[in-house]
Design an enzyme around this catalytic site. Structure first.
Site, PDB file in Angstrom:
ATOM      1  CB  CYS B  61      -8.811 130.653 148.564  1.00 59.20           C
ATOM      2  SG  CYS B  61      -8.791 131.490 146.993  1.00 59.20           S
ATOM      3  CB  CYS B 135       1.327 128.884 142.738  1.00 55.93           C
ATOM      4  SG  CYS B 135       1.335 128.766 144.525  1.00 55.93           S
TER       5      CYS B 135
END
Lengths: 400, 225
Positions: B61, B135
């Site tokens: 991913c 993130c």
């Protein structure tokens, strides 16, 4: 001063001084509208006509087969959407590849999702090649358009366009399907490959300026005489009403000059770049473990090196390289808003890990052996540094 | 020929072009943590050096993160926090910053660390580009995974906060995690979340719950709406 090495020529190229010089009069004193009847308009119109004549001769085509556009994306869109919409009574099946540029791919997907077309997306082999046989096997009585790029923008693989075009032409004649056409996006190919549209057996061909040291925002679509397209824009008689809007006179002049220079120099450029490309590939492979060259080893643009560095993410490496003055690209995850890894690398049948770590180095006219040496010197410690931060350890069987 | 151009809106970047007209997407703080990451695990973790580990993501991913944590059993403060990240510049910088935040000033208590939000990490980084918000969420998740691991290892099962998924739309098999992911990827309206997840398309009865979750996750990750 920090050394700067630009290795992103597949993204865009700097404009050649000759091209700028050819354009300058039309950015300054020859400012007339080609549609105006006075002298200033006539001078501008003459420039557009001359450019068209020059391009027609370069493509082995006729003047009225060249349509000027705003770039590769518009040309691809016009070819796919314009032809499919206008000719859907002849059939609603289209063929393309899984590794096409998004300008073709997303236009195809749009037709598939919103306008009732069926699209076959041909899978390339592990090197990125699509064969004429694959295309022929996918042809149906209701197929009206095949669109396959001349050379891939990410991995540089050169497709057998003439062979595919020839096969389609024969099939069209044998099966009596005159509506079946062949389009190719040749934006990446124009700097290095011949563009004789008759030898390539293409019915439509996309080209643009920004990949061949010409101006950005310029492009053209070669459309063989007799082919009907539905316009994407409306509002004037320019470009035979298929692409209305006041001509980008300076842009058209620059595009023609850039294309002429590209085709004049292409063999010399290929000869000069091939050893540089091979030096970079060998240099990386011999100094860095766990890499993979993506794309075909020989049927490959002379300026393209696409390399996956296992266990690290491409964007992080790009930023480290940027700090070293080396400018490269990735088609992988974080550069695109979608966070999806490169559709091209995945289409080669490679796992996500390989796609996420892919970096594209594209050489150009300014590239030297010293540049290659500099990259080969800078790259290994940066890869090692990022690998030290990484919890991932991809096994060789996944990328061999 | 040079024109006085303004910096690109929304960037307080560091990598500045020679003409001063363009700057990089990342702030100086992000760049500092990216080029000089703090507290990353240099060697293989030795048994006994750490008493909790956390893991999130996979390279498939695009991000994978592992953390090793040493917690003082007496005070339950975090004494050491080491990490390894496979990811982009933002992922590396966020993890590095999180490791500083949980260990600075004598170290956070586990409860304080659990309350750490992705927004807090981003604030300390001076912001991240919108499409990079996810993130900073990863290291937050890995941290909470490690906190649970510590409680598991010390038998304090009542303190483990399970993060199991809750099925929101049984027809489309969409969970709250799926909606969370969609919001993190930038789908901030019901329509965009539906495009990503197909939630509620065959089961419109769940839509009020979906809208509530979108508001919740927007507030959680992107601050006040």
């Amino acid at each position: 001063m920090k050394r700067e090495v630009y290795l992103d020529h597949a993204a865009t190229t700097p404009m050649l001084p000759d091209v700028l010089e050819a354009m300058l009069p039309y950015l300054t004193h020859v400012y007339g509208n080609p549609s105006s009847f006075h002298s200033l308009g006539k001078n501008a119109k003459d420039a557009v006509d001359e450019a068209r004549t020059l391009i027609a001769s370069l493509l082995h085509a006729r003047e009225d087969e060249i349509l000027f556009t705003s770039g590769g994306t518009e040309s691809d869109n016009l070819a796919v959407l314009g032809y499919a919409r206008k000719n859907q009574a002849q059939g609603k099946h289209l063929i393309t590849t899984q590794i096409e540029h998004h300008a073709v791919l997303e236009a195809m997907m749009h037709l598939e999702k919103k306008e009732g077309f069926e699209v076959t997306y041909l899978p390339p082999d592990r090197d990125g090649l699509v064969s004429a046989q694959q295309v022929e096997d996918a042809l149906r009585p209701d197929t009206i358009l095949v669109s396959i790029m001349s050379a891939n923008n990410e991995i540089g693989t050169i497709e057998p366009i003439a062979e595919i075009g020839n096969r389609i032409q024969k099939w069209r004649e044998v099966h009596g399907r005159p509506a079946l056409l062949f389009h190719s996006d040749a934006c990446q190919a124009a700097e290095y490959l011949p563009l004789d549209t008759q030898k390539l057996h293409v019915d439509m061909l996309t080209l643009n300026g920004s990949k061949i040291y010409g101006p950005k925002g310029t492009g053209l679509l070669f459309v063989k005489r007799g082919i009907k397209l539905q316009p994407l824009l409306f509002g004037g008689a320019q470009e035979r009403s298929i692409r209305p809007g006041t001509e980008n006179v300076a842009g058209v002049v620059g595009l023609a000059r850039a294309l002429a220079i590209a085709q004049r120099d292409r063999e010399g450029q290929e000869k000069r770049l091939l050893p540089l490309r091979e030096a970079l590939i060998r240099g990386i492979q011999s100094s860095i473990p766990k890499t993979r060259l993506n794309g075909h080893p020989t049927a490959r643009l002379p300026n393209n090196v696409n390399m996956s560095f296992m266990d690290i993410e491409g964007e992080a490496l790009i930023l480290y390289l940027d700090e070293a003055g080396i400018y490269v690209s990735t088609g992988s995850a974080c550069t695109s808003a979608s966070l999806d890894p490169s559709h091209v690398i995945l289409a080669l049948g490679l796992p996500y890990e390989v796609a996420h770590g892919s970096i594209r180095f594209t050489l150009g006219r300014s590239t030297t052996q010293e540049d290659m040496d500099y990259v080969i010197q800078k790259l290994p410690p940066l890869v090692a540094k990022l690998r030290a931060l990484s919890p991932v350890n991809v096994e060789p069987k996944y990328f061999a | 020929m040079s024109l006085p151009l303004r910096p690109i809106a929304g960037t307080t970047g560091d990598v500045t072009a020679k003409n001063g007209a363009q700057s990089w997407f990342y702030t100086d703080v992000v760049k500092d943590h990216f080029f000089h990451p703090r507290n990353f695990m240099v060697e293989d973790a030795r048994e006994g050096d750490y008493n909790a580990i956390g893991k999130v993501g996979s390279p498939a991913c695009g991000d994978e993160l592992r953390v090793w944590m040493k917690v003082d059993p007496e005070s339950e403060h975090i004494q050491d926090f080491r990490w390894k990240t496979f990811g982009c510049g933002s992922a590396i910088a966020s993890t590095s910053m999180a490791s500083v935040m949980v260990t600075e000033g004598g170290g956070m208590t586990l409860e304080a660390a659990r309350a750490l939000k992705p927004q807090d990490i981003m604030d300390r980084l001076g912001g991240l580009p919108a499409r990079k918000f996810h993130c900073s969420v990863l290291c937050d998740k890995a941290l909470r995974d490690a906190i649970n691991d510590y409680y598991r290892r010390t038998g304090q099962f009542d303190k483990i906060v399970a993060e199991s998924a809750r099925l929101i739309d049984p027809v489309a098999k969409v969970t709250d995690h799926d909606i969370e992911e969609a919001v993190l990827e930038g789908a901030h309206t019901l329509e965009l979340v539906q495009q990503k997840t197909k939630v509620g398309i065959g089961n419109p009865g769940c839509l009020p719950a979906v809208e509530e979750l979108i508001r919740f996750y927007k507030e959680k990750y992107f601050g006040a709406v």
